[in-house]
Write a protein that holds these residues in place. Structure first.
Motif, PDB file in Angstrom:
ATOM      1  N   GLY A  68      45.869  39.380  54.726  1.00 33.35           N
ATOM      2  CA  GLY A  68      46.776  39.381  53.583  1.00 33.35           C
ATOM      3  C   GLY A  68      47.420  38.022  53.395  1.00 33.35           C
ATOM      4  O   GLY A  68      47.089  37.053  54.092  1.00 33.35           O
ATOM      5  N   ALA A  95      49.419  42.784  45.962  1.00 34.84           N
ATOM      6  CA  ALA A  95      47.988  42.545  46.118  1.00 34.84           C
ATOM      7  C   ALA A  95      47.202  43.751  46.627  1.00 34.84           C
ATOM      8  O   ALA A  95      46.000  43.808  46.501  1.00 34.84           O
ATOM      9  N   SER A  96      47.907  44.700  47.265  1.00 35.04           N
ATOM     10  CA  SER A  96      47.169  45.752  47.951  1.00 35.04           C
ATOM     11  C   SER A  96      46.536  46.738  46.976  1.00 35.04           C
ATOM     12  O   SER A  96      47.225  47.274  46.093  1.00 35.04           O
ATOM     13  N   THR A 152      46.563  32.768  53.444  1.00 41.08           N
ATOM     14  CA  THR A 152      45.922  34.050  53.733  1.00 41.08           C
ATOM     15  C   THR A 152      45.603  34.085  55.221  1.00 41.08           C
ATOM     16  O   THR A 152      45.048  33.131  55.768  1.00 41.08           O
ATOM     17  N   MET A 182      38.153  43.344  46.724  1.00 43.88           N
ATOM     18  CA  MET A 182      38.676  43.420  48.109  1.00 43.88           C
ATOM     19  C   MET A 182      37.817  42.548  49.023  1.00 43.88           C
ATOM     20  O   MET A 182      36.594  42.617  48.963  1.00 43.88           O
ATOM     21  N   THR A 230      45.875  42.773  51.961  1.00 37.72           N
ATOM     22  CA  THR A 230      44.818  43.014  50.965  1.00 37.72           C
ATOM     23  C   THR A 230      43.679  43.806  51.568  1.00 37.72           C
ATOM     24  O   THR A 230      42.968  44.501  50.868  1.00 37.72           O
TER      25      THR A 230
END
Ligand code: ASP
Length: 616
Positions: free
Chosen positions: A83, A61-62, A23, A1, A106
């Motif tokens: 994110g 992605a989370s 991003t 992360m 994210t």
């Protein structure tokens, strides 16, 4: 992360499909959430610029930790999220400018959890009551509509400064703690600590300072300034409001009008993309004759016609009595009796008895005795109770008003000032009821109103008051008549025309100004007429009278009501919508809770004792 961050890379209104794959970090308020407890959470994130959809999706992605955090989010929490931008999985949302994309989160930082908000800043749902909105103005101002108004207001002030800068005006600030000077409205007073028993007033406008700046050689002045008038509550007024204040030297009426008209046209072009044609002009008298008001709304007809000479041929007592009033006075004397009428096309069907009865009550509020009404029915026959009185003049009335079968005629009878005002006010009401007022933004009817009387009688005190303000000059060709006039000659004083001018837009006055008196003797005569003794005039205005003796150039100016301009440009009729922190009708600021009591120590220091006792 990745490391939590709230360094924004973009705003919530910025991302498009071309950003896919990047991003980004966005910050804002949670506008809506969906899908709690499902492992797939959607958040609409809002800031001043717009709304972006953020997705917390486990299989993307989370991380689970982020989803758990998202699960706890509620409306109006303040968050930062990072994110990846992707094209939306589902269909694009055409209502959002960012509607083609979403951000797969994210990392999430909750910057501030909110208490349960008293209402949500949501334009789609009906507005909560205004008191609550004003109390929590910071939430209310988050609404996109309010943000847009604030942005428009900023844009307008920028156009103002640019336009007047390009035309050689200097912005000069003038004091807010000022001298009490009777200009028309009631003033706010501020006690002086250093000079016991003396008071400042807050300015009703910087009128005298801007004139003195002309005597100072500043030549062209502008200021976006705050004005204060302690007036009785009225829905469309604020005791503290803003003006675009302007003054110019070595000018006649035409010169001021030319620059100001240029400003209005530039403003509408830059803010609305609308080309305003050259402004038409109407004299005060014409405005009163045709529309019964000095700020006529010319977007619809319903014009007023004087039918006194026809009414005189009837046996209708109320007409006869009205016409007998002030019969020896000049034609447009405010005290001469008249009968006036409005033709309402199609009124026979659209105006019910209930409505015309209510109109009768409405005009009584302006001192009129009533509102006789006749209908010309589809067969061309006059109907209603007073039809028999009107019958003998039927043909002439049809010709004078251009009546068609199906029309209604509303009559007003009294002295000029009352009959005219009653119909002028009624006309606006009928236009609304008949759906004749165009929707906002469809039509912009600007016009100049000129040639106002210098003075009018105040109804309560029966004293002369200045129609604009006491510093307004007579029109060039009226100077001599004014200087020569006997102050006791009622009709002559009433007939003097001033060098004042107003700009009217769709029935509302957006600016008013005048060429000023630059001669001490003329100014003294005005003060005399307004009932000030020479000593009182000295006490109140010695600084002005003195300045006028030391080389005052001819000058004139105008002031635009900034709040009202913004109301027009944003399509609201609530003045509180266009002011970030407005006051209620009784001048209360519900956010900070002003006004509030002062402590005994504060009062003592100011040499003030309050006579007010709670409960009395
Ligand atoms: N001071 C005036 C007002 O506030 C405007 C003007 O005459 O320039 O109405």
């Amino acid at each position: 992360m990745s490391q939590p961050t709230f360094k924004r890379t973009h705003t919530c209104g910025q991302l498009r499909d071309s950003h896919a794959g990047q991003t980004v970090t966005l910050c804002g308020w949670v506008n809506a959430y969906r899908g709690h407890g499902t492992g797939l959470v959607f958040i609409d994130l809002r800031d001043r610029y717009g709304i972006t959809q953020a997705v917390f999706a486990k299989d993307e992605a989370s991380a689970q930790g982020v989803i758990d955090q998202a699960d706890k989010l509620r409306n109006e929490d303040v968050v930062a999220l990072t994110g990846r931008v992707r094209i939306r999985d589902g269909a694009p949302n055409p209502k959002l400018e960012t509607g083609k994309i979403e951000v797969v989160v994210t990392s999430l930082t909750v910057l501030n959890k909110t208490d349960n908000p008293p209402f949500l800043p949501d334009d789609a749902s009906p507005l909560t009551n205004e008191e609550l909105r004003l109390k929590h103005r910071y939430i209310d101002l988050r609404r996109p509509k309010m943000q847009k108004i604030l942005a428009t207001r900023h844009r307008v002030t920028k156009v103002v400064r640019d336009y007047f800068d390009e035309n050689g005006f200097l912005e000069i600030e003038t004091p807010v703690l000022y001298k009490s000077t009777p200009e028309g409205a009631r003033e706010f007073l501020v006690p002086s600590r250093h000079v016991p028993g003396s008071w400042y007033a807050l300015p009703q406008s910087p009128q005298l300072f801007k004139q003195i700046l002309m005597v100072s050689g500043c030549d062209r002045y502008m200021q976006i300034c705050r004005c204060f008038r302690d007036e009785d509550p009225r829905a469309d007024r604020q005791s503290e409001f803003s003006q675009i204040d302007l003054e110019m030297s070595f000018v006649r009426r035409e010169d001021v009008m030319e620059i100001m008209e240029g400003f209005v046209r530039t403003l509408w072009k830059k803010v609305m993309g609308h080309d305003v044609p050259p402004l038409t002009r109407m004299t005060y008298r014409e405005a009163m004759e045709r529309f019964g008001i000095d700020r006529p709304d010319t977007r619809y007809g319903l014009e007023i016609k004087d039918i006194s000479s026809l009414a005189a041929k009837t046996d209708f007592g109320v007409f006869k009595d009205a016409l007998a009033k002030g019969a020896d006075r000049p034609q447009f004397s405010s005290k001469r009796g008249v009968v006036k009428a409005i033709r309402v096309p199609g009124g026979a069907e659209k105006l019910t008895r209930k409505m015309t009865d209510a109109y009768g009550e409405f005009v009584k509020g302006f001192g009129a005795g009533g509102l006789p009404t006749v209908k010309l029915n589809a067969q061309g026959v006059l109907e209603t109770g007073v039809a028999k009185f009107v019958e003998p003049i039927k043909a002439e009335l049809i010709a004078a008003l251009g009546l068609q079968p199906g029309d209604t005629v509303l009559f007003s009878f009294d002295v000029y000032s009352i009959a005219t005002k009653a119909l002028g006010e009624l006309r606006q009401k009928v236009a609304k009821d008949m759906g004749l007022v165009p929707e906002w933004g469809k039509q912009w009817n600007f016009l100049w109103v000129i040639d106002f009387p210098m003075f009018e009688r105040d109804k309560e005190t029966n004293r002369w008051v200045a129609m604009h303000h006491p510093f307004t000059a007579p029109r060039d060709d009226q100077q001599k008549a004014f200087v020569d006039a006997d102050v006791n000659d009622e009709e002559t004083i009433a007939s003097i025309v001033s060098a004042g001018y107003d700009i009217v837009l769709n029935g509302s006055e957006i600016a008013g100004g005048s060429v000023r008196i630059h001669d001490q003797a003329v100014q003294s005569k005005v003060f005399q007429l307004l009932g000030l003794t020479p000593q009182q005039a000295q006490e109140k205005f010695s600084f002005l009278l003195e300045a006028l003796r030391f080389g005052a150039p001819p000058h004139g100016g105008i002031a635009f009501g900034l709040d009202r301009l913004i109301m027009h440009l944003c399509g609201t009729d609530n003045i509180r919508d266009v002011i970030a922190f407005p006051k209620t009708q009784i001048g209360a600021d519900l956010l900070t809770r002003a006004p509030s009591p002062a402590t005994d120590d504060q009062l003592k220091e100011l040499h003030v004792r309050s006579t007010w006792e709670p409960g009395r």
